[in-house]
Design an enzyme around this catalytic site. Structure first.
Site, short mmCIF file in Angstrom:
data_model
loop_
_atom_site.label_atom_id
_atom_site.label_comp_id
_atom_site.label_asym_id
_atom_site.label_seq_id
_atom_site.Cartn_x
_atom_site.Cartn_y
_atom_site.Cartn_z
N SER A 191 0.83 -1.20 0.00
CA SER A 191 0.00 0.00 0.00
C SER A 191 0.87 1.26 0.00
O SER A 191 1.60 1.49 -0.95
CB SER A 191 -0.96 -0.03 1.20
OG SER A 191 -2.00 0.91 1.02
N LYS A 194 -19.48 18.02 4.65
CA LYS A 194 -18.46 18.25 5.68
C LYS A 194 -18.25 16.99 6.52
O LYS A 194 -17.15 16.69 6.96
CB LYS A 194 -18.89 19.43 6.57
CG LYS A 194 -17.91 19.74 7.70
CD LYS A 194 -16.55 20.12 7.15
CE LYS A 194 -15.59 20.45 8.28
NZ LYS A 194 -14.23 20.75 7.77
#
Length: 349
Positions: A178, A230
């Site tokens: 990763s 948000k």
């Protein structure tokens, strides 16, 4: 009595003055130490010399006592001549004894938040400030990945070497998955041990939600945001399908950026075929084009010692006591997480 009282008063004044001087000196020393501690320390180890010393010690150990005596005498004479020659070169302003290019060796053992990037940036800056033509860098990398922004910055630091056309080799002895592979793919050449873990080009995120537990106990949670997205998913509040969809879109977008980055670093790699989140052992990774060579960092160093002066760079940050304690706790958590990952057999995000 007057004499004794005057003497006592004089003694008290002297003690007071001495104590005041001690306090002032202590404050000045502490301030100077704090300034030094804020900077940290760059340590260099000449691996070439260590290897030569080890080779000589092994060779001497195989001799009999008479041979060892003659050998030590010859070595003493040799070192004396080398010191004399080095002194002569220094007087003439010549400081490069070997004339060889330098292989700068760095180590990156990454945690989840990639906090080690703060040392990596100092080491790379040091190399860029002194690197000569034909100098190279070898990074011994070990990381199962972690947060995107942390490993993105680590990869960007390695790109500084690429931008200055300094050849970079990454050696993976255990794992570069990763975010770890995001760093590795920046290199001009990737060397991987046969059973090292490579790949895991994917993105994962999970968030616990205890909203139903709170509701059963008549606990309300209010969440107020300015901006539609948000907050997409929350731990305490009730998640919506719209929030879940937006969260998945963000993950896919991050994955796309990851794939595009790998493709830009290794154009010949079939990114779509390997960007499935899977990981492979070193031998399999070589077949898929994720790495360039099978081997260990040890063999890579030994091979380069013939033609390069090999120097290990390590930047040590000076930390306060609180930072040391919290850092130790974080390292323990990382080790536990890595142990859990090893048992589960799946790379981290």
């Amino acid at each position: 009595m007057d004499l004794l009282s005057n003497y006592g008063l004089f003694l008290a004044r002297v003690v007071t003055i001495v104590l005041a001087i001690v306090v002032v000196v202590t404050v000045i020393v502490n301030l100077s130490q704090r300034k030094r501690q804020q900077r940290g320390e760059l340590r260099m180890t000449r691996l070439s010399e260590q290897y030569d010393d080890m080779k000589e010690e092994v060779a001497a150990a195989m001799m009999d006592s008479h041979q060892q005596k003659q050998w030590h005498k010859a070595q003493k004479k040799k070192h004396k001549q080398e010191a004399k020659a080095a002194k002569a070169r220094a007087k003439q302003g010549e400081f490069d004894a070997s004339g060889k290019p330098v292989l700068w060796v760095m180590d990156f053992k990454g945690s989840m938040d990639a906090q080690e990037v703060s040392s990596l940036r100092e080491e790379i800056t040091a190399v860029l400030s002194v690197a000569k033509p034909k100098d190279e860098v070898l990074l011994r990398l070990e990381s199962p990945g972690g947060v995107v922004h942390g490993y993105g910055l680590a990869a960007s630091q390695l790109q500084r070497l690429r931008a200055h056309k300094i050849p970079l080799t990454v050696a993976v002895d255990k794992v570069a998955a990763s975010g770890g592979y995001m760093m590795a793919c920046v290199a001009d050449r990737i060397i991987a041990a046969p059973f090292s873990i490579i790949g895991s080009i994917g993105v994962v995120a999970q968030i616990p939600n205890i909203n139903r537990l709170l509701k059963r106990n008549d606990i309300d949670v209010e969440l107020h945001t300015a901006g539609q997205y948000k907050r997409t998913l929350t731990v305490l509040g009730e998640n919506t399908e719209e929030g879940r969809q937006k969260f998945r879109e963000d993950l896919n977008e991050t994955h796309k950026l990851f794939k595009d980055f790998v493709h830009s670093m290794r154009p010949s790699l079939d990114v779509d075929a390997v960007a499935t989140g899977e990981h492979w052992f070193g031998i399999q990774a070589l077949e898929k084009g994720l790495v360039d060579e099978i081997g260990t960092s040890d063999d890579a160093l030994l091979e380069r010692m013939k033609d390069y002066e090999v120097i290990n760079l390590h930047y040590v940050e000076r930390k306060k006591m609180v930072q040391r304690l919290t850092g130790a706790a974080a390292e323990s958590a990382d080790r536990l997480l890595l142990r859990w990952w090893q048992r589960g057999g799946s790379p981290l995000p």
